[in-house]
Scaffold this motif. Structure first.
Motif, PDB file in Angstrom:
ATOM      1  N   THR A  67      -9.299  12.204  -6.950  1.00 56.41           N
ATOM      2  CA  THR A  67      -8.405  11.065  -6.701  1.00 56.41           C
ATOM      3  C   THR A  67      -6.942  11.469  -6.807  1.00 56.41           C
ATOM      4  OG1 THR A  67      -8.536  10.419  -9.041  1.00 56.41           O
ATOM      5  CG2 THR A  67     -10.128   9.422  -7.532  1.00 56.41           C
ATOM      6  N   LYS A  68      -6.652  12.734  -6.619  1.00 50.49           N
ATOM      7  CA  LYS A  68      -5.279  13.210  -6.752  1.00 50.49           C
ATOM      8  C   LYS A  68      -4.333  12.499  -5.789  1.00 50.49           C
ATOM      9  CE  LYS A  68      -2.432  17.361  -6.236  1.00 50.49           C
ATOM     10  NZ  LYS A  68      -2.421  18.802  -5.909  1.00 50.49           N
ATOM     11  N   GLU A  69      -4.731  12.387  -4.517  1.00 50.06           N
ATOM     12  CA  GLU A  69      -3.873  11.752  -3.525  1.00 50.06           C
ATOM     13  C   GLU A  69      -3.664  10.275  -3.842  1.00 50.06           C
ATOM     14  OE1 GLU A  69      -1.323  11.638  -0.367  1.00 50.06           O
ATOM     15  OE2 GLU A  69      -2.312  13.397  -1.259  1.00 50.06           O
ATOM     16  N   LEU A  70      -4.738   9.608  -4.310  1.00 51.29           N
ATOM     17  CA  LEU A  70      -4.626   8.198  -4.679  1.00 51.29           C
ATOM     18  C   LEU A  70      -3.645   8.022  -5.834  1.00 51.29           C
ATOM     19  CD1 LEU A  70      -5.571   5.248  -4.502  1.00 51.29           C
ATOM     20  CD2 LEU A  70      -7.440   5.838  -6.053  1.00 51.29           C
ATOM     21  N   ILE A  71      -3.738   8.890  -6.829  1.00 49.46           N
ATOM     22  CA  ILE A  71      -2.831   8.818  -7.977  1.00 49.46           C
ATOM     23  C   ILE A  71      -1.398   9.069  -7.533  1.00 49.46           C
ATOM     24  CG2 ILE A  71      -2.220   9.913 -10.170  1.00 49.46           C
ATOM     25  CD1 ILE A  71      -5.191  10.453 -10.601  1.00 49.46           C
ATOM     26  N   MET A  72      -1.204  10.024  -6.624  1.00 55.36           N
ATOM     27  CA  MET A  72       0.143  10.311  -6.133  1.00 55.36           C
ATOM     28  C   MET A  72       0.708   9.125  -5.356  1.00 55.36           C
ATOM     29  SD  MET A  72      -0.126  14.314  -4.958  1.00 55.36           S
ATOM     30  CE  MET A  72       1.587  14.325  -4.418  1.00 55.36           C
ATOM     31  N   CYS A  73      -0.148   8.441  -4.569  1.00 53.20           N
ATOM     32  CA  CYS A  73       0.318   7.263  -3.829  1.00 53.20           C
ATOM     33  C   CYS A  73       0.731   6.155  -4.788  1.00 53.20           C
ATOM     34  CB  CYS A  73      -0.774   6.770  -2.884  1.00 53.20           C
ATOM     35  SG  CYS A  73      -1.067   7.816  -1.441  1.00 53.20           S
ATOM     36  N   LEU A  74      -0.068   5.937  -5.822  1.00 54.25           N
ATOM     37  CA  LEU A  74       0.274   4.912  -6.816  1.00 54.25           C
ATOM     38  C   LEU A  74       1.544   5.292  -7.567  1.00 54.25           C
ATOM     39  CD1 LEU A  74      -3.287   4.114  -8.241  1.00 54.25           C
ATOM     40  CD2 LEU A  74      -1.947   2.753  -6.632  1.00 54.25           C
ATOM     41  N   SER A  75       1.712   6.585  -7.857  1.00 54.85           N
ATOM     42  CA  SER A  75       2.924   7.040  -8.541  1.00 54.85           C
ATOM     43  C   SER A  75       4.149   6.848  -7.653  1.00 54.85           C
ATOM     44  CB  SER A  75       2.784   8.510  -8.936  1.00 54.85           C
ATOM     45  OG  SER A  75       1.693   8.705  -9.812  1.00 54.85           O
ATOM     46  N   GLY A  76       3.995   7.149  -6.352  1.00 52.75           N
ATOM     47  CA  GLY A  76       5.098   6.927  -5.426  1.00 52.75           C
ATOM     48  C   GLY A  76       5.455   5.459  -5.307  1.00 52.75           C
ATOM     49  N   SER A  77       4.436   4.591  -5.309  1.00 55.22           N
ATOM     50  CA  SER A  77       4.693   3.155  -5.264  1.00 55.22           C
ATOM     51  C   SER A  77       5.425   2.687  -6.518  1.00 55.22           C
ATOM     52  CB  SER A  77       3.371   2.396  -5.124  1.00 55.22           C
ATOM     53  OG  SER A  77       3.581   1.012  -5.062  1.00 55.22           O
ATOM     54  N   LEU A  78       5.029   3.227  -7.674  1.00 60.18           N
ATOM     55  CA  LEU A  78       5.715   2.878  -8.923  1.00 60.18           C
ATOM     56  C   LEU A  78       7.163   3.362  -8.901  1.00 60.18           C
ATOM     57  CD1 LEU A  78       5.623   1.777 -11.812  1.00 60.18           C
ATOM     58  CD2 LEU A  78       4.782   4.006 -12.564  1.00 60.18           C
ATOM     59  N   LEU A  79       7.386   4.567  -8.358  1.00 62.36           N
ATOM     60  CA  LEU A  79       8.741   5.100  -8.245  1.00 62.36           C
ATOM     61  C   LEU A  79       9.597   4.218  -7.345  1.00 62.36           C
ATOM     62  CD1 LEU A  79      10.835   7.393  -8.675  1.00 62.36           C
ATOM     63  CD2 LEU A  79       9.831   8.531  -6.676  1.00 62.36           C
ATOM     64  N   ARG A  80       9.048   3.788  -6.209  1.00 64.75           N
ATOM     65  CA  ARG A  80       9.800   2.939  -5.295  1.00 64.75           C
ATOM     66  C   ARG A  80      10.177   1.615  -5.936  1.00 64.75           C
ATOM     67  NH1 ARG A  80       9.747  -1.455  -2.746  1.00 64.75           N
ATOM     68  NH2 ARG A  80       7.813  -1.987  -3.823  1.00 64.75           N
ATOM     69  N   ALA A  81       9.213   1.020  -6.652  1.00 64.35           N
ATOM     70  CA  ALA A  81       9.470  -0.275  -7.273  1.00 64.35           C
ATOM     71  C   ALA A  81      10.485  -0.178  -8.409  1.00 64.35           C
ATOM     72  CB  ALA A  81       8.163  -0.872  -7.790  1.00 64.35           C
ATOM     73  N   SER A  82      10.399   0.900  -9.194  1.00 70.95           N
ATOM     74  CA  SER A  82      11.286   1.026 -10.352  1.00 70.95           C
ATOM     75  C   SER A  82      12.705   1.399  -9.949  1.00 70.95           C
ATOM     76  CB  SER A  82      10.730   2.069 -11.328  1.00 70.95           C
ATOM     77  OG  SER A  82      10.621   3.342 -10.704  1.00 70.95           O
ATOM     78  N   THR A  83      12.863   2.172  -8.882  1.00 70.43           N
ATOM     79  CA  THR A  83      14.203   2.594  -8.446  1.00 70.43           C
ATOM     80  C   THR A  83      14.756   1.734  -7.325  1.00 70.43           C
ATOM     81  OG1 THR A  83      13.231   4.190  -6.878  1.00 70.43           O
ATOM     82  CG2 THR A  83      13.741   4.987  -9.100  1.00 70.43           C
ATOM     83  N   SER A  90       4.354 -11.143  -3.509  1.00 69.08           N
ATOM     84  CA  SER A  90       3.317 -11.922  -4.190  1.00 69.08           C
ATOM     85  C   SER A  90       1.953 -11.262  -4.051  1.00 69.08           C
ATOM     86  CB  SER A  90       3.276 -13.346  -3.634  1.00 69.08           C
ATOM     87  OG  SER A  90       2.898 -13.345  -2.263  1.00 69.08           O
ATOM     88  N   ARG A  91       1.684 -10.659  -2.898  1.00 67.90           N
ATOM     89  CA  ARG A  91       0.402  -9.987  -2.722  1.00 67.90           C
ATOM     90  C   ARG A  91       0.261  -8.794  -3.656  1.00 67.90           C
ATOM     91  NH1 ARG A  91       0.033  -7.153   2.706  1.00 67.90           N
ATOM     92  NH2 ARG A  91       1.249  -5.678   1.488  1.00 67.90           N
ATOM     93  N   ASN A  92       1.320  -7.998  -3.768  1.00 68.94           N
ATOM     94  CA  ASN A  92       1.268  -6.841  -4.657  1.00 68.94           C
ATOM     95  C   ASN A  92       1.174  -7.258  -6.123  1.00 68.94           C
ATOM     96  OD1 ASN A  92       1.432  -5.139  -2.458  1.00 68.94           O
ATOM     97  ND2 ASN A  92       3.649  -4.929  -2.567  1.00 68.94           N
ATOM     98  N   VAL A  93       1.922  -8.304  -6.508  1.00 72.20           N
ATOM     99  CA  VAL A  93       1.834  -8.799  -7.883  1.00 72.20           C
ATOM    100  C   VAL A  93       0.439  -9.343  -8.162  1.00 72.20           C
ATOM    101  CG1 VAL A  93       2.685 -10.562  -9.465  1.00 72.20           C
ATOM    102  CG2 VAL A  93       4.297  -9.271  -8.079  1.00 72.20           C
ATOM    103  N   THR A  94      -0.144 -10.048  -7.189  1.00 76.22           N
ATOM    104  CA  THR A  94      -1.502 -10.575  -7.351  1.00 76.22           C
ATOM    105  C   THR A  94      -2.504  -9.445  -7.556  1.00 76.22           C
ATOM    106  OG1 THR A  94      -1.003 -12.503  -5.978  1.00 76.22           O
ATOM    107  CG2 THR A  94      -3.322 -11.905  -6.229  1.00 76.22           C
ATOM    108  N   ILE A 106       4.706  -3.265   2.670  1.00 78.71           N
ATOM    109  CA  ILE A 106       4.604  -2.295   1.584  1.00 78.71           C
ATOM    110  C   ILE A 106       3.421  -2.694   0.711  1.00 78.71           C
ATOM    111  CG2 ILE A 106       5.771  -1.196  -0.369  1.00 78.71           C
ATOM    112  CD1 ILE A 106       8.422  -2.205   0.782  1.00 78.71           C
ATOM    113  N   ASN A 107       2.547  -1.737   0.410  1.00 81.03           N
ATOM    114  CA  ASN A 107       1.499  -1.988  -0.578  1.00 81.03           C
ATOM    115  C   ASN A 107       1.461  -0.836  -1.566  1.00 81.03           C
ATOM    116  OD1 ASN A 107      -0.164   0.115   0.607  1.00 81.03           O
ATOM    117  ND2 ASN A 107      -0.755  -1.357   2.189  1.00 81.03           N
TER     118      ASN A 107
END
Length: 288
Positions: free
Chosen positions: A96-112, A58-62, A133-134
């Motif tokens: 912001t390369k590292e930030l983008i990579m972290c967000l991409s990794g989070s998207l990968l984890r959620a989708s798979t 719920s926190r991540n969705v919020t 997990i955030n």
């Protein structure tokens, strides 16, 4: 009245976007709290791990809803700013390369659905049980320090989600409440494996016997539902050559997640007793 309020918002010290943003954030937070409280009250017997999953999700969705809402409210200003900042866009991306990579990794984890709260995982040598997990990092209770000691050490370790883009993730409890557990025992080359493996095999079969039938049915259900090629549930012990000083005994068995460390420790204890007898030439059947 509404015209006066609208003129005040447009011409006053408070911009419409600021007020709309504040109202939206408060509304989303209140909605999250109401949903969580209603769900917890309707499920009073919910396990703490399940509650933790609900809170984290719920926190991540919020957070995603707030970011998306702010983007809609401030769309015009963002567009104007983007046009004026086009010249420095490349520099911003690099910064912001590292930030983008972290967000991409989070998207990968959620989708798979690689892992969730409560799972036992290992990433780039970091091993533990996931507790939070955030969008930027994952926090877990560390397991160790010895690889053969699978107990929680009491320490936490976090890693950026960008690691998920470049390193594989090992998840122990992919079979839900059961696990296929494997560990290795290094043995001095001069100790006869025929005096060790049968003893360990009998003990392992006795420890795993109460669960084999249940786990076999569970594996068949998993194979049918998820189309997984599931391994066999019977315990196995394999001898593997290593070098001229030691060989390796590979122990593999299926058990409930909560019992795997207990079974592993029992096998290790029995091996130490057998090794002691062999090194000191003490007789005995070596069984329990």
């Amino acid at each position: 009245m509404w015209e006066t309020l609208n003129q005040y918002i447009q011409n006053g010290p408070v911009k419409a976007e600021v007020l709309e943003s504040a109202i939206m954030i408060v509304a989303i937070l209140l909605l999250r709290g109401v949903i969580l409280q209603a769900h917890f009250r309707s499920h009073p017997a919910m396990e703490i791990e399940d509650k933790r999953r609900w809170v984290v999700t719920s926190r991540n969705v919020t957070l995603i809803m707030v970011v998306f809402g702010l983007a809609i409210i401030w769309a015009a200003q963002i567009q104007t700013l983007a046009l004026s900042m086009f010249a420095v866009a490349a520099a911003i991306v690099l910064a912001t390369k590292e930030l983008i990579m972290c967000l991409s990794g989070s998207l990968l984890r959620a989708s798979t659905k690689q892992y969730s709260v409560g799972d036992y995982i290992e990433v780039n040598g970091l091993r533990g049980r996931v507790v939070d997990i955030n969008l930027l990092n994952t926090l877990m209770m560390q397991i160790g320090p010895n690889p053969l000691v699978g107990q929680l050490s009491g320490k936490t370790v976090s890693f950026p989600n960008s690691l998920l883009l470049s390193h594989s993730v090992q998840r122990d409890n992919v079979l839900d409440i059961y696990v296929i557990h494997t560990f290795e025992i290094p043995v001095p080359i001069h100790l006869d494996s025929d005096a060790i493996v049968p003893v360990l095999g009998k003990l392992l079969e006795r420890l795993c016997a109460p669960y084999i039938k249940v786990i076999e049915r569970h594996l068949e259900a998993v194979q049918t539902q998820k189309l997984f090629i599931t391994p066999a549930a019977e315990p196995r012990i394999t001898r593997v050559p290593h070098d001229d000083k030691v060989y390796t005994i590979v122990v593999r068995f299926a058990s409930p997640v909560q019992r795997r460390l207990e079974i592993q420790q029992s096998v290790l204890d029995e091996f130490i007793r057998v090794q002691y007898r062999l090194l000191n030439h003490i007789g005995g059947d070596g069984g329990n």
